[in-house]
Design an enzyme around this catalytic site. Structure first.
Site, PDB file in Angstrom:
ATOM      1  N   ILE A  77     -41.595 -24.663  -2.010  1.00  0.00           N
ATOM      2  CA  ILE A  77     -40.787 -25.533  -1.160  1.00  0.00           C
ATOM      3  C   ILE A  77     -41.485 -25.779   0.169  1.00  0.00           C
ATOM      4  CG2 ILE A  77     -38.617 -25.749   0.099  1.00  0.00           C
ATOM      5  CD1 ILE A  77     -37.282 -24.131  -2.088  1.00  0.00           C
ATOM      6  N   GLY A  78     -42.010 -24.743   0.783  1.00  0.00           N
ATOM      7  CA  GLY A  78     -42.643 -24.900   2.088  1.00  0.00           C
ATOM      8  C   GLY A  78     -43.422 -23.665   2.468  1.00  0.00           C
ATOM      9  N   ARG A  79     -44.132 -23.789   3.570  1.00  0.00           N
ATOM     10  CA  ARG A  79     -44.928 -22.658   4.051  1.00  0.00           C
ATOM     11  C   ARG A  79     -44.874 -22.610   5.564  1.00  0.00           C
ATOM     12  NH1 ARG A  79     -48.606 -26.475   2.269  1.00  0.00           N
ATOM     13  NH2 ARG A  79     -48.927 -25.398   0.303  1.00  0.00           N
ATOM     14  N   GLY A  80     -45.038 -21.424   6.126  1.00  0.00           N
ATOM     15  CA  GLY A  80     -45.061 -21.245   7.568  1.00  0.00           C
ATOM     16  C   GLY A  80     -46.145 -20.265   7.946  1.00  0.00           C
ATOM     17  N   PHE A 106     -46.025 -17.134   8.702  1.00  0.00           N
ATOM     18  CA  PHE A 106     -45.910 -15.815   8.076  1.00  0.00           C
ATOM     19  C   PHE A 106     -45.198 -15.867   6.741  1.00  0.00           C
ATOM     20  CE2 PHE A 106     -45.849 -15.148  12.691  1.00  0.00           C
ATOM     21  CZ  PHE A 106     -46.977 -14.356  12.825  1.00  0.00           C
ATOM     22  N   LYS A 144     -37.708 -16.631   0.320  1.00  0.00           N
ATOM     23  CA  LYS A 144     -38.641 -16.678   1.439  1.00  0.00           C
ATOM     24  C   LYS A 144     -39.453 -15.394   1.424  1.00  0.00           C
ATOM     25  CE  LYS A 144     -38.891 -17.552   6.399  1.00  0.00           C
ATOM     26  NZ  LYS A 144     -38.132 -17.967   7.595  1.00  0.00           N
ATOM     27  N   ASP A 202     -32.389 -23.171  18.018  1.00  0.00           N
ATOM     28  CA  ASP A 202     -33.218 -24.248  17.475  1.00  0.00           C
ATOM     29  C   ASP A 202     -32.378 -25.203  16.628  1.00  0.00           C
ATOM     30  OD1 ASP A 202     -35.590 -25.653  17.208  1.00  0.00           O
ATOM     31  OD2 ASP A 202     -36.192 -24.574  15.392  1.00  0.00           O
ATOM     32  N   LYS A 208     -31.020 -28.599  15.422  1.00  0.00           N
ATOM     33  CA  LYS A 208     -31.494 -29.982  15.365  1.00  0.00           C
ATOM     34  C   LYS A 208     -31.141 -30.511  13.984  1.00  0.00           C
ATOM     35  CE  LYS A 208     -36.128 -28.151  14.387  1.00  0.00           C
ATOM     36  NZ  LYS A 208     -37.530 -28.143  14.841  1.00  0.00           N
ATOM     37  N   ASN A 217     -32.318 -28.804  10.774  1.00  0.00           N
ATOM     38  CA  ASN A 217     -31.789 -27.480  10.445  1.00  0.00           C
ATOM     39  C   ASN A 217     -30.321 -27.507  10.050  1.00  0.00           C
ATOM     40  OD1 ASN A 217     -34.267 -26.329  10.878  1.00  0.00           O
ATOM     41  ND2 ASN A 217     -33.841 -25.722  12.986  1.00  0.00           N
ATOM     42  N   ASP A 254     -32.135 -21.946   9.130  1.00  0.00           N
ATOM     43  CA  ASP A 254     -33.356 -21.666   9.880  1.00  0.00           C
ATOM     44  C   ASP A 254     -33.088 -20.801  11.110  1.00  0.00           C
ATOM     45  OD1 ASP A 254     -35.869 -21.566  10.952  1.00  0.00           O
ATOM     46  OD2 ASP A 254     -36.302 -23.655  10.550  1.00  0.00           O
ATOM     47  N   THR A 304     -37.202 -26.414  20.294  1.00  0.00           N
ATOM     48  CA  THR A 304     -37.857 -27.700  20.104  1.00  0.00           C
ATOM     49  C   THR A 304     -37.570 -28.548  21.339  1.00  0.00           C
ATOM     50  OG1 THR A 304     -37.568 -27.547  17.707  1.00  0.00           O
ATOM     51  CG2 THR A 304     -37.975 -29.743  18.611  1.00  0.00           C
TER      52      THR A 304
END
Length: 425
Positions: free
Chosen positions: A95-98, A100, A118, A209, A211, A214, A230, A268
Site C-alpha cells: 500500500i505504501g512506504r515511509g 521506518f 504496518k 497532523d 488534514k 488523514n 495516521d 504539515t
C-alpha cells in the site's frame, strides 16, 4: 505556499494536498512516458469518472498495471515478514512506504477479512521512538471514527501493527467523485471528524497532523463512516510541570484536563496553528485550527492560507489573514462561514473545542437553513486551478512525494529539531 506540502520537521508527508489536486489534471496527457514513475503511480480512476472514454480506459489500464506492480513489491516484502505473521495473514499488495515502515494489504487466512499491516523497523532508536509513540495512542483508542488497531506482533527488529483497512478513499476524493456536493454533505463529514477528534481529546490525545489526507472513508458506500487516521505525530498531552527540560513532549495529562501544554513544532505547514509556528506552548486546540482549515477546503476547494514562499505562508497564518472571496463563497451560508471563523481564531482559548464545534448551529441542523446549491463545480474548478499553479511553480513536486496508501498509514520521522518557523522573525 511553496512547492509541495511537506511536514515541518518530521519528514514530509507522503501524499500532500498538492498531489491530491494534481490528480484532477494528471490525465490531460494520456501518454505518461515522460512523467516520473511515482507521479504515474499516484493517479486514481476515482477522480476521472466524468473523463473521456480514452482517459477512462487509460485509467483502468494503469490501475491494473499499478496493482500488478504493488503485488510484485508485496512478494518481495513477504521475505521480511516473520512466519508467525504470514501464518495468520496472507500478504496481498504493497500500500505504501515511509521512513521506518512498509504498509501492505493482507487477508486473514481463516476469515478472508481484509486488513492493513504496518511493518515498522525498530532497530534504530528513532524508529523505536516512532513505533512506541504510535502504539501508545493506537492501544488506547476504540471509536467508530478512529482507525482501529486489531493486534500487534512484536519482534526485536520489527513490529507489525494489524489495522483496519480503509478502502473508501480520502475526504477530498469523495467530495470530487460525487459529482454533487452541498453544505449538508460537508456537515455530515465534519460531524464524523469532530466525533473522532473529540474522543481523542477526551483521552488526552492531540493528533497534530489533521488534514483531508488523514480523514478516510471506511468503505466506498454512501453510508461509510469517516475515520481519523495516521497517528505518526500524535501524542498524549503534557502539562508544563512534566515537560522535559529540552522542551519536548513527555506525555501525561488527564481526561477533562484543559491545561495541557505541548512544545514540539511539527505538522504539515498549511494546517499548523499559529501558536505552533510561534513556538508557544500549545494544547489540543491546534487540532481544531486544522479542522477549520479542512472545513474551508471542503467547502471551496481552495486553501485559506496559501503563498509561494513558506515564510510568507507562516506570516499569513500567524496573522490569521484569509478571506471568503471568490467562488463559491457567495453561495455559502453565513452559518458555515461562522463555523470556520470560530475555528480559525488566533487565540486558542477562544477557539471552539470539539464538543462546542459539534454543537454549532450549522453542524447541528446539518445546514438546514443553508442553500442546497451544488458546490461541486466551483470546488473542482478551484482544485484544477490550484493544481495548475502548483505544477508551474514546482513541476517535480509530485515526483518528490512518496507513494500514497489506501489506509493512510505512512511512517513518519519524529525529529524533535526546530523548524522553519524562525523565518517569521
Amino acid at each position: 505556499m511553496g512547492c509541495g506540502n511537506s511536514k515541518v520537521q518530521p519528514e514530509a508527508s507522503r501524499k500532500g494536498y498538492v498531489s491530491v489536486v494534481q490528480s484532477l489534471v494528471a490525465f490531460s496527457k494520456v501518454r505518461g512516458d515522460d512523467e516520473p514513475s511515482k507521479q504515474r503511480e499516484k493517479r486514481r480512476g476515482l477522480w476521472f469518472s466524468v473523463s473521456l472514454d480514452n482517459s477512462r480506459l487509460a485509467s483502468n489500464w494503469q490501475a491494473q498495471l499499478r496493482q500488478g506492480c504493488r503485488r510484485d513489491e508485496a512478494e518481495r516484502y513477504k521475505d521480511k515478514f516473520e512466519p508467525r505473521v504470514t501464518a495468520r495473514y496472507d500478504i496481498k499488495a504493497l500500500i505504501g512506504r515511509g521512513g521506518f515502515s512498509r504498509v501492505v494489504r493482507v487477508e486473514h487466512r481463516a476469515t478472508r477479512q481484509p486488513f492493513a499491516i504496518k511493518m515498522m523497523e525498530v532497530e534504530a532508536q528513532e524508529g523505536r521512538e516512532v513505533c512506541a509513540s504510535e502504539l501508545a495512542v493506537l492501544r488506547r483508542v476504540s471509536h467508530g471514527n478512529v482507525i482501529q488497531l486489531i493486534e500487534v506482533f512484536q519482534f526485536p527488529q520489527r513490529v507489525y501493527m494489524v489495522l483496519e483497512l480503509a478502502t473508501g478513499g480520502e475526504l477530498l476524493d469523495r467530495v470530487v467523485s460525487r459529482g454533487h456536493f452541498t453544505e449538508r454533505d460537508a456537515t455530515q463529514a465534519l460531524q464524523m471528524a469532530l466525533a473522532g477528534v473529540g474522543y481523542l481529546h477526551d483521552l488526552g490525545i492531540t493528533h497534530r497532523d489533521l488534514k483531508p489526507e488523514n480523514l478516510l472513508y471506511y468503505h466506498p458506500g454512501p453510508d461509510s463512516r469517516l475515520l481519523v487516521t495516521d497517528f505518526g505525530l500524535a501524542t498524549f498531552a503534557a502539562t508544563p510541570e512534566v515537560s522535559k527540560p529540552d522542551g519536548s513532549d513527555s506525555g501525561g495529562g488527564t481526561k477533562g484536563d484543559r491545561s495541557w501544554s505541548l512544545r514540539t513544532t511539527c505538522g504539515t505547514p498549511e494546517y499548523m496553528a499559529p501558536e505552533v509556528l510561534l513556538r508557544k506552548p500549545y494544547s489540543c486546540a491546534v487540532d481544531m485550527w486544522s479542522l477549520g482549515v479542512i472545513a474551508y477546503i471542503v467547502l471551496s476547494g481552495s486553501m485559506p492560507f496559501e503563498e509561494d514562499n513558506r515564510a510568507r505562508l507562516f506570516r499569513c497564518i500567524v496573522r490569521g489573514k484569509y478571506s471568503f472571496h471568490g467562488n463559491p463563497w457567495q453561495s455559502v451560508s453565513n452559518l458555515a462561514k461562522d463555523f470556520i471563523l470560530r475555528l480559525l481564531v488566533l487565540d486558542p482559548a477562544a477557539r471552539l473545542t470539539a464538543a462546542q464545534a459539534v454543537r454549532h448551529p450549522w453542524v447541528v441542523t446539518m445546514a438546514a437553513s443553508s442553500s442546497m446549491r451544488n458546490l461541486h463545480r466551483s470546488i473542482s474548478q478551484n482544485l484544477r486551478q490550484r493544481a495548475s499553479r502548483s505544477s508551474s511553480r514546482c513541476p517535480s513536486s509530485a515526483a518528490s512525494s512518496g507513494d500514497a496508501n489506501a489506509a493512510g498509514w505512512v511512517g513518519k520521522r519524529k525529529s524533535r529539531s526546530s523548524t522553519g518557523a524562525e523565518q517569521l522573525d
